[in-house]
Design a protein around this motif. Structure first.
Motif, mmCIF file in Angstrom:
data_model
loop_
_atom_site.group_PDB
_atom_site.id
_atom_site.type_symbol
_atom_site.label_atom_id
_atom_site.label_comp_id
_atom_site.label_asym_id
_atom_site.label_seq_id
_atom_site.Cartn_x
_atom_site.Cartn_y
_atom_site.Cartn_z
ATOM 1 N N THR A 113 1.893 -26.627 32.185
ATOM 2 C CA THR A 113 2.108 -25.966 30.893
ATOM 3 C C THR A 113 3.406 -25.153 30.925
ATOM 4 O O THR A 113 4.219 -25.220 30.005
ATOM 5 N N HIS A 114 3.559 -24.403 31.991
ATOM 6 C CA HIS A 114 4.747 -23.572 32.145
ATOM 7 C C HIS A 114 6.004 -24.457 32.229
ATOM 8 O O HIS A 114 7.015 -24.193 31.590
ATOM 9 N N LEU A 115 5.890 -25.529 32.995
ATOM 10 C CA LEU A 115 7.017 -26.464 33.150
ATOM 11 C C LEU A 115 7.439 -27.016 31.782
ATOM 12 O O LEU A 115 8.627 -27.016 31.428
ATOM 13 N N LYS A 116 6.465 -27.453 31.008
ATOM 14 C CA LYS A 116 6.772 -28.021 29.689
ATOM 15 C C LYS A 116 7.367 -26.978 28.749
ATOM 16 O O LYS A 116 8.240 -27.293 27.931
ATOM 17 N N ALA A 117 6.880 -25.741 28.894
ATOM 18 C CA ALA A 117 7.405 -24.664 28.041
ATOM 19 C C ALA A 117 8.880 -24.406 28.361
ATOM 20 O O ALA A 117 9.702 -24.209 27.464
ATOM 21 N N VAL A 118 9.221 -24.424 29.660
ATOM 22 C CA VAL A 118 10.617 -24.208 30.051
ATOM 23 C C VAL A 118 11.490 -25.347 29.534
ATOM 24 O O VAL A 118 12.582 -25.118 28.999
ATOM 25 N N ILE A 119 10.984 -26.578 29.673
ATOM 26 C CA ILE A 119 11.726 -27.741 29.184
ATOM 27 C C ILE A 119 11.992 -27.625 27.679
ATOM 28 O O ILE A 119 13.115 -27.844 27.205
ATOM 29 N N ALA A 120 10.949 -27.260 26.946
ATOM 30 C CA ALA A 120 11.098 -27.136 25.494
ATOM 31 C C ALA A 120 12.128 -26.063 25.159
ATOM 32 O O ALA A 120 12.966 -26.232 24.270
ATOM 33 N N ASP A 121 12.070 -24.974 25.918
ATOM 34 C CA ASP A 121 13.011 -23.874 25.694
ATOM 35 C C ASP A 121 14.451 -24.315 25.989
ATOM 36 O O ASP A 121 15.376 -23.999 25.238
ATOM 37 N N ILE A 122 14.623 -25.071 27.066
ATOM 38 C CA ILE A 122 15.961 -25.559 27.426
ATOM 39 C C ILE A 122 16.496 -26.480 26.330
ATOM 40 O O ILE A 122 17.660 -26.382 25.936
ATOM 41 N N GLU A 123 15.636 -27.337 25.798
ATOM 42 C CA GLU A 123 16.084 -28.244 24.734
ATOM 43 C C GLU A 123 16.494 -27.462 23.482
ATOM 44 O O GLU A 123 17.507 -27.771 22.851
ATOM 45 N N THR A 124 15.722 -26.437 23.172
ATOM 46 C CA THR A 124 16.055 -25.614 22.004
ATOM 47 C C THR A 124 17.367 -24.858 22.220
ATOM 48 O O THR A 124 18.245 -24.850 21.357
ATOM 49 N N GLN A 125 17.471 -24.227 23.389
ATOM 50 C CA GLN A 125 18.649 -23.397 23.673
ATOM 51 C C GLN A 125 19.932 -24.223 23.741
ATOM 52 O O GLN A 125 20.989 -23.767 23.320
ATOM 53 N N THR A 126 19.840 -25.429 24.329
ATOM 54 C CA THR A 126 21.062 -26.209 24.543
ATOM 55 C C THR A 126 21.339 -27.162 23.386
ATOM 56 O O THR A 126 22.482 -27.533 23.160
ATOM 57 N N GLY A 127 20.293 -27.572 22.687
ATOM 58 C CA GLY A 127 20.469 -28.520 21.597
ATOM 59 C C GLY A 127 20.504 -29.979 22.038
ATOM 60 O O GLY A 127 20.840 -30.858 21.252
ATOM 61 N N TYR A 128 20.144 -30.251 23.287
ATOM 62 C CA TYR A 128 20.128 -31.638 23.776
ATOM 63 C C TYR A 128 18.749 -31.989 24.331
ATOM 64 O O TYR A 128 18.070 -31.129 24.879
ATOM 65 N N PRO A 129 18.387 -33.266 24.219
ATOM 66 C CA PRO A 129 17.098 -33.672 24.797
ATOM 67 C C PRO A 129 17.174 -33.739 26.325
ATOM 68 O O PRO A 129 18.263 -33.831 26.900
ATOM 69 N N THR A 130 16.009 -33.697 26.961
ATOM 70 C CA THR A 130 15.947 -33.808 28.421
ATOM 71 C C THR A 130 15.156 -35.059 28.794
ATOM 72 O O THR A 130 14.381 -35.572 27.987
ATOM 73 N N MET A 131 15.379 -35.499 30.012
ATOM 74 C CA MET A 131 14.599 -36.613 30.551
ATOM 75 C C MET A 131 13.848 -36.049 31.762
ATOM 76 O O MET A 131 14.462 -35.593 32.727
#
Lengths: 151, 186
Positions: A113-131
């Motif tokens: 859950t925490h991992l996914k939350a960080v990923i979502a936050d990174i995508e929002t902050q940077t504006g790019y999708p992650t793999m």
């Protein structure tokens, strides 16, 4: 240029650093030098950033959840995105690589859950999708890094 | 199997063992346990496999190993474990993981790492590896590293006192529970 003692210390104690009350003295005895020489040598290697630490390498996913993450970021925006990503305490390694996916980092969180939350936050902050590339199997047993001592 | 003191111990040693005559005694004092207890716990965590190795962690870039390639391959599922085990035994390979394919965008499922003193050396080692392990049928890409933006040991557990934990919004119930005995994971 590395001194012979430094090479031995770097190469021979990656796997089984002594678990005894006096590990540095044990190493000194094994190598036929004094304990002070070993302590000083490790101090030097540490100060010169040749070693990251003497300590544990934790098996992946044995504590918490980790994943490799890749992003494809336009070159012109890479420095900004990399800086944002590195700022997360959950991010360990963060490298630029020569590929259309040019930013690669390792995330470690206490739970999925925490991992996914960080990923979502990174995508929002940077504006790019992650793999997201979690480990499915680890085939490597010995994680030590063998140095070529002849050059 | 692993108790709260084990986690505190991991938190205490993950930044590195002190370079001092009795390093385990220094850690023991921080945790208010005995030196013998520290040593026995670390030995047990190693036997259990949670500590994969205990020792010197080198900084390969600083040691002149500046060329670092991550190689990704697409190996049929029924062969990936065998190929993974085989290439892991080759001296030039440092890490080898299976990861999920991401469709056509990223159809690779086997990852390995080769560190070398130059790009040429790494590419030669890769060519040998492909030959020796019969990898020529598998699509691959070689990703050399360029800039290193951050490199540190994985932080699995941190003492609150040292504190830059996860952003408060990310602290879930699970972490809060762990905070109650003084350690959390990051």
């Amino acid at each position: 240029m590395l001194a012979p003692l430094h090479k031995r210390l770097l190469n021979d104690y990656q796997q089984d650093f002594p678990l005894s009350p006096t590990p540095y003295r044990d190493i000194a005895e094994q190598l036929g030098v004094s304990e002070d020489e070993v302590l000083n040598a490790f101090q030097t290697l540490s100060e010169q950033q040749m070693i990251s630490r003497i300590g544990p390498v934790i098996a992946p996913n044995s504590i918490g959840n980790s994943a490799l993450v890749a992003m494809a970021v336009p070159e012109i925006d890479l420095a900004r995105v990399a800086e944002l990503v590195s700022a997360y305490p959950e991010v360990n390694h963060n490298y630029e690589r020569e590929n259309r996916f040019n930013l690669w980092f390792v995330l470690i969180a206490d739970s999925e859950t925490h991992l996914k939350a960080v990923i979502a936050d990174i995508e929002t902050q940077t504006g790019y999708p992650t793999m997201l590339l979690p480990m499915l199997a680890d085939y490597f047993i010995n994680l030590g890094f063998e140095l070529n001592l002849h050059d | 199997m692993i108790d709260a003191i084990d986690y505190q111990l991991i938190a205490a040693v993950q930044a590195g063992l002190p370079i001092a005559a009795r390093p385990y005694a220094v850690i023991a004092e921080q945790l208010a346990i005995t030196e013998q207890d520290v040593i026995e716990r670390l030995a047990r965590l190693k036997t259990q496999g949670l500590i994969k190795r205990w020792g010197v962690v080198v900084k390969h870039r600083q040691l002149g190993y500046r060329a670092n390639a991550m190689i990704v391959m697409n190996v049929p599922d029924e062969r990936v474990a065998r190929v993974g085990a085989l290439i892991s035994q080759q001296a030039c390979v440092n890490l080898c993981y299976q990861r999920p394919r991401q469709g056509e965008v990223w159809p690779y499922n086997l990852y390995c790492m080769i560190h070398g003193k130059s790009r040429e050396v790494v590419l030669e080692q890769w060519a040998e590896l492909r030959h020796d392990c019969n990898l020529s049928d598998y699509p691959f890409e070689v990703l050399f590293s360029r800039r290193c933006f951050k490199q540190r040991g994985a932080l699995y557990a941190r003492q609150i006192a040292k504190g830059d934990g996860p952003t408060p919004s990310l602290i879930g119930e699970e972490i809060k529970n762990k905070l109650s005995f003084g350690v959390h994971f990051a």
